[in-house]
Design a protein around this motif. Structure first.
Motif, PDB file in Angstrom:
ATOM      1  N   HIS A  85       3.664 -18.474   0.632  1.00 29.03           N
ATOM      2  CA  HIS A  85       4.040 -18.404   1.908  1.00 29.03           C
ATOM      3  C   HIS A  85       2.784 -17.973   2.806  1.00 29.03           C
ATOM      4  O   HIS A  85       2.958 -17.700   3.927  1.00 29.03           O
ATOM      5  N   ASN A  86       1.489 -18.422   2.341  1.00 25.49           N
ATOM      6  CA  ASN A  86       0.442 -18.272   2.914  1.00 25.49           C
ATOM      7  C   ASN A  86       0.013 -16.699   3.474  1.00 25.49           C
ATOM      8  O   ASN A  86      -0.434 -16.768   4.518  1.00 25.49           O
ATOM      9  N   ILE A  87       0.461 -15.979   2.496  1.00 25.77           N
ATOM     10  CA  ILE A  87      -0.007 -14.429   2.884  1.00 25.77           C
ATOM     11  C   ILE A  87      -1.319 -14.329   2.741  1.00 25.77           C
ATOM     12  O   ILE A  87      -1.524 -14.093   1.658  1.00 25.77           O
ATOM     13  N   GLU A  88      -2.236 -14.174   3.537  1.00 24.12           N
ATOM     14  CA  GLU A  88      -3.601 -14.123   3.347  1.00 24.12           C
ATOM     15  C   GLU A  88      -4.197 -12.650   3.767  1.00 24.12           C
ATOM     16  O   GLU A  88      -5.471 -12.499   3.614  1.00 24.12           O
ATOM     17  N   HIS A  89      -3.289 -11.668   4.309  1.00 26.32           N
ATOM     18  CA  HIS A  89      -3.790 -10.528   4.539  1.00 26.32           C
ATOM     19  C   HIS A  89      -2.573  -9.474   3.811  1.00 26.32           C
ATOM     20  O   HIS A  89      -1.340  -9.532   4.220  1.00 26.32           O
ATOM     21  N   VAL A  90      -3.069  -8.598   3.118  1.00 32.20           N
ATOM     22  CA  VAL A  90      -2.090  -7.744   2.352  1.00 32.20           C
ATOM     23  C   VAL A  90      -2.883  -6.168   2.471  1.00 32.20           C
ATOM     24  O   VAL A  90      -3.908  -5.878   2.238  1.00 32.20           O
ATOM     25  N   THR A  91      -2.009  -5.125   2.963  1.00 31.04           N
ATOM     26  CA  THR A  91      -2.338  -3.888   2.787  1.00 31.04           C
ATOM     27  C   THR A  91      -1.600  -3.166   1.601  1.00 31.04           C
ATOM     28  O   THR A  91      -0.504  -3.102   1.677  1.00 31.04           O
ATOM     29  N   ILE A  92      -2.696  -2.217   0.965  1.00 30.12           N
ATOM     30  CA  ILE A  92      -1.821  -1.439  -0.288  1.00 30.12           C
ATOM     31  C   ILE A  92      -2.266   0.031   0.184  1.00 30.12           C
ATOM     32  O   ILE A  92      -3.345   0.242   0.389  1.00 30.12           O
ATOM     33  N   THR A  93      -1.242   0.804   0.056  1.00 31.30           N
ATOM     34  CA  THR A  93      -1.535   2.333   0.334  1.00 31.30           C
ATOM     35  C   THR A  93      -1.985   2.677  -1.005  1.00 31.30           C
ATOM     36  O   THR A  93      -0.834   2.884  -1.739  1.00 31.30           O
ATOM     37  N   ILE A  94      -2.997   3.293  -1.237  1.00 33.32           N
ATOM     38  CA  ILE A  94      -3.674   3.757  -2.449  1.00 33.32           C
ATOM     39  C   ILE A  94      -4.205   5.103  -2.111  1.00 33.32           C
ATOM     40  O   ILE A  94      -5.228   5.380  -1.489  1.00 33.32           O
ATOM     41  N   ASN A  95      -3.405   6.435  -2.537  1.00 27.42           N
ATOM     42  CA  ASN A  95      -4.029   7.489  -2.079  1.00 27.42           C
ATOM     43  C   ASN A  95      -4.770   8.298  -3.193  1.00 27.42           C
ATOM     44  O   ASN A  95      -5.304   9.188  -2.979  1.00 27.42           O
ATOM     45  N   CYS A  96      -4.766   7.416  -4.389  1.00 25.99           N
ATOM     46  CA  CYS A  96      -5.481   8.173  -5.603  1.00 25.99           C
ATOM     47  C   CYS A  96      -5.579   7.059  -6.642  1.00 25.99           C
ATOM     48  O   CYS A  96      -5.057   6.152  -6.724  1.00 25.99           O
ATOM     49  N   VAL A  97      -6.467   7.528  -7.546  1.00 23.01           N
ATOM     50  CA  VAL A  97      -6.506   6.740  -8.954  1.00 23.01           C
ATOM     51  C   VAL A  97      -6.551   7.526 -10.085  1.00 23.01           C
ATOM     52  O   VAL A  97      -6.834   7.203 -11.214  1.00 23.01           O
ATOM     53  N   ASP A  98      -6.162   8.778  -9.737  1.00 22.48           N
ATOM     54  CA  ASP A  98      -6.207   9.772 -11.058  1.00 22.48           C
ATOM     55  C   ASP A  98      -4.647  10.570 -10.862  1.00 22.48           C
ATOM     56  O   ASP A  98      -4.033  10.984  -9.978  1.00 22.48           O
ATOM     57  N   PRO A  99      -3.731  10.416 -12.047  1.00 23.02           N
ATOM     58  CA  PRO A  99      -2.358  10.669 -11.926  1.00 23.02           C
ATOM     59  C   PRO A  99      -2.374  12.099 -11.604  1.00 23.02           C
ATOM     60  O   PRO A  99      -1.225  12.530 -11.139  1.00 23.02           O
ATOM     61  N   ASP A 100      -3.123  12.903 -12.024  1.00 25.91           N
ATOM     62  CA  ASP A 100      -2.962  14.471 -11.653  1.00 25.91           C
ATOM     63  C   ASP A 100      -3.085  14.763 -10.191  1.00 25.91           C
ATOM     64  O   ASP A 100      -2.339  15.484  -9.685  1.00 25.91           O
ATOM     65  N   VAL A 101      -3.741  14.028  -9.527  1.00 25.94           N
ATOM     66  CA  VAL A 101      -3.816  14.020  -8.180  1.00 25.94           C
ATOM     67  C   VAL A 101      -2.419  13.351  -7.511  1.00 25.94           C
ATOM     68  O   VAL A 101      -1.964  14.137  -6.732  1.00 25.94           O
ATOM     69  N   GLY A 102      -2.219  12.225  -8.013  1.00 25.90           N
ATOM     70  CA  GLY A 102      -0.982  11.566  -7.712  1.00 25.90           C
ATOM     71  C   GLY A 102       0.492  12.277  -7.724  1.00 25.90           C
ATOM     72  O   GLY A 102       1.343  12.309  -6.865  1.00 25.90           O
ATOM     73  N   ALA A 103       0.407  13.195  -8.820  1.00 26.97           N
ATOM     74  CA  ALA A 103       1.424  14.041  -9.154  1.00 26.97           C
ATOM     75  C   ALA A 103       1.763  14.944  -7.909  1.00 26.97           C
ATOM     76  O   ALA A 103       2.926  15.484  -7.549  1.00 26.97           O
ATOM     77  N   LYS A 104       0.819  15.332  -7.035  1.00 24.32           N
ATOM     78  CA  LYS A 104       0.766  16.197  -6.006  1.00 24.32           C
ATOM     79  C   LYS A 104       1.245  15.662  -4.919  1.00 24.32           C
ATOM     80  O   LYS A 104       1.714  16.053  -3.686  1.00 24.32           O
ATOM     81  N   ILE A 105       1.378  14.208  -4.765  1.00 25.28           N
ATOM     82  CA  ILE A 105       1.657  13.585  -3.602  1.00 25.28           C
ATOM     83  C   ILE A 105       3.035  12.673  -3.822  1.00 25.28           C
ATOM     84  O   ILE A 105       3.663  12.618  -2.542  1.00 25.28           O
ATOM     85  N   TYR A 106       3.305  12.362  -4.828  1.00 20.11           N
ATOM     86  CA  TYR A 106       4.638  11.455  -5.193  1.00 20.11           C
ATOM     87  C   TYR A 106       5.405  12.396  -5.975  1.00 20.11           C
ATOM     88  O   TYR A 106       5.074  12.482  -7.186  1.00 20.11           O
ATOM     89  N   PRO A 107       6.622  12.741  -5.397  1.00 16.93           N
ATOM     90  CA  PRO A 107       7.602  13.509  -6.314  1.00 16.93           C
ATOM     91  C   PRO A 107       8.281  12.577  -7.455  1.00 16.93           C
ATOM     92  O   PRO A 107       8.726  12.899  -8.601  1.00 16.93           O
ATOM     93  N   TRP A 108       8.291  11.142  -7.038  1.00 17.47           N
ATOM     94  CA  TRP A 108       8.929  10.287  -7.918  1.00 17.47           C
ATOM     95  C   TRP A 108       8.830   9.126  -7.436  1.00 17.47           C
ATOM     96  O   TRP A 108       8.624   8.719  -6.261  1.00 17.47           O
ATOM     97  N   ILE A 109       9.274   8.033  -8.289  1.00 18.14           N
ATOM     98  CA  ILE A 109       9.224   6.650  -8.296  1.00 18.14           C
ATOM     99  C   ILE A 109      10.443   5.976  -8.870  1.00 18.14           C
ATOM    100  O   ILE A 109      11.133   6.760  -9.750  1.00 18.14           O
TER     101      ILE A 109
END
Length: 502
Positions: free
Chosen positions: A162-186
């Protein structure tokens, strides 16, 4: 009879910030021409374009597949401007009609994004159907999507169709230990997963999706929320990783955590970053990958220029019976875009002359150890010019001037100081808040300013300046810096209260 809706304000008037037209482009000069062309009129991906072009978000995606400690989509208030807040959740058909009405009314609107109120890719049918219809009915509008990335790899191929040429991804961490403090669940494979394992899966999917998009030539902007004490230092590593994997732009945003929003962080008293903390981290992450500094953290149903929201003009009841001649609207839009680009080109030529003059000035005046950068706040309604009354500003654009150049730092929101009605009796309190918000700035440029705020600003060590009304912002900032340089004001340190963060 079909109705062609056209903007009464024209939309093409007004130039851009003098080297702002060039400054954003210059920062992207290392990129191929084809990529620069993709962002030329994209207000969310180009710092310069946001002075001239508008964006629109449609709220067709109510469900979300993760929980973030900084997010609460429960509330809707017309006075709130933050991600996740919407007034109406639309069907794809309603969204398409609204987009076409906005595009006809606001011809400088170039971008349609789906960013919530949940995650667009957790609602793939609604999101993709909206894109399918708009690709056929409004081919002149850029289509974008913003996602947390959990479901991204599964739909990359269809997004590209569908010609989507611009995408934004919210990435708050690349370390799961940090991520566990931000995301309670998926919510993953029909199961709710918690803790470190949830963060691990989310990070893996985000990185996989980023790599897949870059491989297909899609421009990826990465959003990161700066959470003091949680991921502040870690975001330098996030920036390094996403840059290495081909992200085009990194947007480090301040945490919004007021208790009244009902978020976990807000209730628990997690503070947001100061403006100094945000700027220091943005500077630390800056490099060949451009840093986005003009983000306004928009609502999921925002309409208009960045920093404004005209969504109330396009509620379903207002557009329900409109018939829009979009072919005629497209022709009008093309005229407006051509006029905007002519203005931008003229301003680029003018800004080159302005900066040659500044360079000549710095050659004539020997560099002094005391010479230093200066922060200036600018009141502007758009178009890249100084054109707003101080008392009418809802935000100030912050620029840093040095002897070498002028760069945009970010925007600071303020309470409306003067409304022209009975609330003006409360102006003193609002003015004091504004002055605190402008801490660190030494100059305020505006089109006009009253006697009372002038005196209070001066008392706080901030110099009001209304002498550059209707001038391109960066030309005005350059001129004021030159005046400060010639007067010897730069030989002095900034007043102590101005070095404090807001």
């Amino acid at each position: 009879m079909a109705l062609t809706i056209v903007s009464q304000s024209g939309g093409a008037a007004g130039g851009c910030a003098s080297s702002g037209c060039g400054s954003s482009t210059d920062r992207l000069a290392h990129l191929p021409e084809a990529i620069r062309a993709k962002v030329n009129n994209h207000p969310c991906f180009s710092e310069d374009a946001h002075h001239h072009y508008a964006r629109m978000h449609v709220a067709v995606a109510p469900a979300c597949n993760i929980q973030c400690h900084y997010c609460n989509r429960k509330y809707d208030c017309s006075n709130e401007s933050r991600p996740g807040v919407v007034s109406e959740v639309l069907t794809p058909d309603q969204a398409v009609k609204k987009v076409m009405a906005v595009a006809a009314t606001i011809p400088q609107m170039t971008v349609l994004g789906i960013a919530g109120p949940g995650d667009p890719l957790a609602n793939p049918e609604r999101t993709l159907e909206t894109f399918r219809q708009l690709s056929a009915k409004a081919p002149d509008i850029k289509l974008c999507v913003s996602t947390n990335g959990l479901a991204l790899p599964a739909v990359v191929d269809e997004l590209c169709q569908h010609n989507i040429e611009h995408v934004t991804i919210t990435i708050n961490c690349v370390d799961p230990d940090v991520g566990a403090k931000i995301y309670p669940w998926i919510f993953w494979n029909n199961r709710r997963i918690k803790g470190r394992k949830a963060a691990e899966i989310l990070i893996e999917q985000q990185q996989k999706g980023l790599e897949m998009l870059v491989a297909r030539g899609v421009l990826v902007k990465v959003n990161s929320v700066l959470i003091p004490g949680v991921n502040d230092e870690h975001l330098k590593e996030v920036s390094r990783v996403v840059k290495a994997k081909g992200a085009f732009l990194h947007n480090v945003m301040p945490l919004i955590a007021e208790a009244e929003h009902g978020t976990f962080y807000g209730i628990m008293g997690q503070r947001g970053p100061t403006t100094d903390e945000l700027q220091r981290l943005q500077d630390a992450c800056a490099g060949d990958m451009a840093m986005m500094r003009h983000c306004r953290q928009c609502r999921a149903d925002a309409v208009g220029m960045l920093g404004e929201d005209r969504g109330h003009e396009f509620t379903l009841d207002r557009i329900e019976h409109l018939e829009i001649d979009y072919a005629a609207a497209m022709a009008r839009r093309a005229e407006v875009h051509a006029a905007i680009e002519a203005n931008r080109a003229a301003q680029r030529r003018q800004s080159g002359e302005a900066f040659v003059s500044l360079a000549s000035l710095t050659r004539r005046l020997p560099a002094k150890p005391e010479s230093r950068p200066v922060l200036m706040a600018v009141a502007s309604t758009g178009g890249g010019v100084v054109n707003q009354h101080f008392g009418h500003a809802r935000e100030f654009l912050i620029y840093e001037a040095t002897a070498q150049d002028v760069r945009f730092i970010g925007a600071r929101k303020v309470d409306l100081y003067c409304t022209g009605d009975e609330t003006c009796g409360e102006a003193e309190t609002s003015l004091q808040k504004t002055i605190r918000t402008l801490a660190g700035c030494e100059v305020v440029l505006c089109a006009r300013i009253g006697y009372e705020p002038w005196g209070q600003l001066e008392a706080a060590g901030i110099l009001p300046n209304g002498e550059h009304a209707l001038e391109p912002i960066e030309e005005a900032v350059t001129a004021v810096y030159r005046e400060m340089q010639e007067s010897g004001r730069l030989d002095q340190s900034a007043p102590a209260q101005q070095r404090l963060s807001a």
